[in-house]
Design a protein around this motif. Structure first.
Motif, PDB file in Angstrom:
ATOM      1  N   VAL A  77      87.957  98.659  48.326  1.00 30.63           N
ATOM      2  CA  VAL A  77      86.917  99.561  47.851  1.00 30.63           C
ATOM      3  C   VAL A  77      85.823  99.609  48.913  1.00 30.63           C
ATOM      4  O   VAL A  77      85.274  98.573  49.296  1.00 30.63           O
ATOM      5  CB  VAL A  77      86.323  99.088  46.505  1.00 30.63           C
ATOM      6  CG1 VAL A  77      85.228 100.039  46.043  1.00 30.63           C
ATOM      7  CG2 VAL A  77      87.405  98.969  45.443  1.00 30.63           C
TER       8      VAL A  77
ATOM      9  N   VAL B 147      86.454  92.787  37.416  1.00 33.62           N
ATOM     10  CA  VAL B 147      85.613  93.751  36.731  1.00 33.62           C
ATOM     11  C   VAL B 147      84.428  93.023  36.125  1.00 33.62           C
ATOM     12  O   VAL B 147      84.587  92.180  35.261  1.00 33.62           O
ATOM     13  CB  VAL B 147      86.413  94.474  35.626  1.00 33.62           C
ATOM     14  CG1 VAL B 147      85.479  95.310  34.779  1.00 33.62           C
ATOM     15  CG2 VAL B 147      87.482  95.355  36.241  1.00 33.62           C
TER      16      VAL B 147
ATOM     17  N   SER C 120      92.315  97.037  38.168  1.00 27.75           N
ATOM     18  CA  SER C 120      91.016  96.869  37.511  1.00 27.75           C
ATOM     19  C   SER C 120      89.939  97.574  38.329  1.00 27.75           C
ATOM     20  O   SER C 120      89.918  97.485  39.560  1.00 27.75           O
ATOM     21  CB  SER C 120      90.660  95.384  37.368  1.00 27.75           C
ATOM     22  OG  SER C 120      91.545  94.719  36.493  1.00 27.75           O
ATOM     23  N   LEU C 121      89.050  98.279  37.635  1.00 25.44           N
ATOM     24  CA  LEU C 121      88.024  99.069  38.315  1.00 25.44           C
ATOM     25  C   LEU C 121      86.904  99.392  37.333  1.00 25.44           C
ATOM     26  O   LEU C 121      87.154  99.589  36.148  1.00 25.44           O
ATOM     27  CB  LEU C 121      88.635 100.372  38.834  1.00 25.44           C
ATOM     28  CG  LEU C 121      87.705 101.366  39.545  1.00 25.44           C
ATOM     29  CD1 LEU C 121      87.263 100.808  40.888  1.00 25.44           C
ATOM     30  CD2 LEU C 121      88.398 102.707  39.714  1.00 25.44           C
ATOM     31  N   THR C 122      85.682  99.441  37.834  1.00 18.82           N
ATOM     32  CA  THR C 122      84.563  99.930  37.025  1.00 18.82           C
ATOM     33  C   THR C 122      83.887 101.089  37.744  1.00 18.82           C
ATOM     34  O   THR C 122      83.880 101.168  38.972  1.00 18.82           O
ATOM     35  CB  THR C 122      83.497  98.844  36.769  1.00 18.82           C
ATOM     36  OG1 THR C 122      82.981  98.381  38.025  1.00 18.82           O
ATOM     37  CG2 THR C 122      84.072  97.676  36.000  1.00 18.82           C
TER      38      THR C 122
ATOM     39  N   THR D 174      85.030  95.157  42.285  1.00 19.59           N
ATOM     40  CA  THR D 174      85.328  96.564  42.104  1.00 19.59           C
ATOM     41  C   THR D 174      84.075  97.370  41.865  1.00 19.59           C
ATOM     42  O   THR D 174      84.132  98.552  41.616  1.00 19.59           O
ATOM     43  CB  THR D 174      86.283  96.770  40.917  1.00 19.59           C
ATOM     44  OG1 THR D 174      85.691  96.249  39.746  1.00 19.59           O
ATOM     45  CG2 THR D 174      87.609  96.117  41.193  1.00 19.59           C
ATOM     46  N   ARG D 175      82.915  96.741  41.917  1.00 23.14           N
ATOM     47  CA  ARG D 175      81.673  97.509  41.842  1.00 23.14           C
ATOM     48  C   ARG D 175      80.600  96.775  42.594  1.00 23.14           C
ATOM     49  O   ARG D 175      80.511  95.567  42.565  1.00 23.14           O
ATOM     50  CB  ARG D 175      81.225  97.703  40.396  1.00 23.14           C
ATOM     51  CG  ARG D 175      80.055  98.647  40.298  1.00 23.14           C
ATOM     52  CD  ARG D 175      79.592  98.849  38.881  1.00 23.14           C
ATOM     53  NE  ARG D 175      79.128  97.608  38.307  1.00 23.14           N
ATOM     54  CZ  ARG D 175      78.922  97.419  37.005  1.00 23.14           C
ATOM     55  NH1 ARG D 175      79.182  98.375  36.161  1.00 23.14           N
ATOM     56  NH2 ARG D 175      78.511  96.271  36.544  1.00 23.14           N
TER      57      ARG D 175
ATOM     58  N   VAL E 127      87.857 104.333  46.646  1.00 29.67           N
ATOM     59  CA  VAL E 127      88.853 103.350  46.237  1.00 29.67           C
ATOM     60  C   VAL E 127      90.174 103.707  46.906  1.00 29.67           C
ATOM     61  O   VAL E 127      90.722 104.796  46.680  1.00 29.67           O
ATOM     62  CB  VAL E 127      89.018 103.329  44.700  1.00 29.67           C
ATOM     63  CG1 VAL E 127      90.125 102.359  44.290  1.00 29.67           C
ATOM     64  CG2 VAL E 127      87.702 102.959  44.036  1.00 29.67           C
TER      65      VAL E 127
ATOM     66  N   PHE F 104      91.012  91.844  42.400  1.00 32.09           N
ATOM     67  CA  PHE F 104      89.802  92.584  42.077  1.00 32.09           C
ATOM     68  C   PHE F 104      89.299  92.122  40.725  1.00 32.09           C
ATOM     69  O   PHE F 104      90.072  91.836  39.820  1.00 32.09           O
ATOM     70  CB  PHE F 104      90.073  94.099  42.032  1.00 32.09           C
ATOM     71  CG  PHE F 104      90.304  94.692  43.383  1.00 32.09           C
ATOM     72  CD1 PHE F 104      89.289  95.343  44.056  1.00 32.09           C
ATOM     73  CD2 PHE F 104      91.541  94.572  43.989  1.00 32.09           C
ATOM     74  CE1 PHE F 104      89.502  95.875  45.301  1.00 32.09           C
ATOM     75  CE2 PHE F 104      91.753  95.112  45.245  1.00 32.09           C
ATOM     76  CZ  PHE F 104      90.733  95.755  45.890  1.00 32.09           C
TER      77      PHE F 104
ATOM     78  N   ILE G  40      95.092  98.598  43.984  1.00 33.81           N
ATOM     79  CA  ILE G  40      93.885  98.844  44.770  1.00 33.81           C
ATOM     80  C   ILE G  40      93.914  97.961  46.011  1.00 33.81           C
ATOM     81  O   ILE G  40      93.944  96.740  45.917  1.00 33.81           O
ATOM     82  CB  ILE G  40      92.615  98.581  43.946  1.00 33.81           C
ATOM     83  CG1 ILE G  40      92.518  99.585  42.791  1.00 33.81           C
ATOM     84  CG2 ILE G  40      91.374  98.675  44.837  1.00 33.81           C
ATOM     85  CD1 ILE G  40      91.323  99.359  41.884  1.00 33.81           C
TER      86      ILE G  40
END
Length: 280
Positions: A234, A9, A41-43, A279-280, A222, A7, A231
């Motif tokens: 998503v 960001v 990692s995620l936003t 992640t977004r 998620v 993933f 993760i």
């Protein structure tokens, strides 16, 4: 760009939350440890509703606590609105709600909502005005002078949400806030939360075990895999704006399709529409 278990960001200076390559290892006894989160990692964008879902032990609540600065990552970094998580906590950039409402039994509804404002030195008149505004927002005006033991479980959770919003945070962190409620009350609270988020435009990170709840509330779901927590995927939920989501949505074909997709992901099967890179 930061990489983490497949993933990435893509950070924007205005992101509500940026979790970058975060791991959390707990020492359980001398010479032994448990990895609760591994390279996550995620936003989360401003105004976005993101749910974290997965089996027990996958690190959902741990990740939420790290974002809230109630715990510290073993490695990696977390930013909230461009600040380190600790500074965001100090600046009251977020509000928190847990499964138990945690209201003070000797304070009225008004008194409980006023508490964080009182602790930060807000004057009496301003506190009362803000509490009245929030009591109206959560639909409890006639219970302003009631005590927690005079309220139902759902009403207590509405007070807890109002208290979390007292300092006008731009982010809400919620750890299974409706988990102890019966199904009918839970659905009513979901409807209330959708309305409140639409009116406040706060970003939300929401931990849940309920697939329908995650789908109904979220812009993205998620899915985490169990220990070590990573993760898995998503899923973007394309069911319209939060302000337009109502009871009828639970009978919508798109809703059932999204529920099925999340269920497949939880069981490790690929689902159409899920993303395993961004992640977004």
């Amino acid at each position: 760009m930061s990489q983490g278990r497949g993933f990435s960001v893509n950070q924007d200076v205005n992101d509500a939350v940026v979790v970058r390559d975060v791991s959390r290892v707990f020492e359980v006894r001398k010479g032994a440890s448990v990895t609760a989160l591994d390279d996550v990692s995620l936003t989360v964008a401003p105004g976005e509703f993101v749910s974290l879902i997965g089996r027990s032990g996958c690190g959902k609540s741990t990740l939420l606590r790290l974002i809230a600065d109630l715990d510290t990552p073993t490695s990696g970094s977390i930013e909230v609105f461009g600040k380190p998580a600790r500074q965001a906590r100090i600046d009251q950039d977020y509000g928190i709600a847990f499964q138990q409402a945690g209201l003070l039994p000797w304070r009225t509804v008004t008194g409980n909502i006023e508490l964080p404002l009182e602790l930060h030195g807000v004057g009496t008149a301003a506190r009362r005005a803000r509490a009245a505004e929030l009591i109206e927002l959560v639909g409890l005006t006639e219970f302003a002078r009631s005590y927690p033991d005079q309220l139902s479980g759902g009403m207590q959770q509405r007070v807890a949400i109002a208290r979390a919003l007292a300092e006008r945070p731009s982010l809400l962190l919620m750890d299974e806030p409706f988990g102890a409620l019966d199904e009918m009350t839970r659905e009513r609270m979901q409807d209330e939360l959708v309305r409140i988020c639409a009116e406040t435009n706060a970003a939300v990170v929401f931990v849940t075990h309920s697939i329908p709840e995650a789908v109904f509330l979220s812009d993205r779901v998620v899915v985490l895999e169990p220990r070590p927590g990573r993760i898995r995927s998503v899923l973007s939920v394309n069911l319209g704006r939060a302000a337009a989501r109502g009871e009828d949505l639970r009978e919508d074909e798109g809703f059932f399709q999204s529920v099925s997709q999340v269920r497949e992901l939880l069981h490790g099967a690929p689902a159409a529409g899920a993303r395993g890179v961004e992640t977004r």
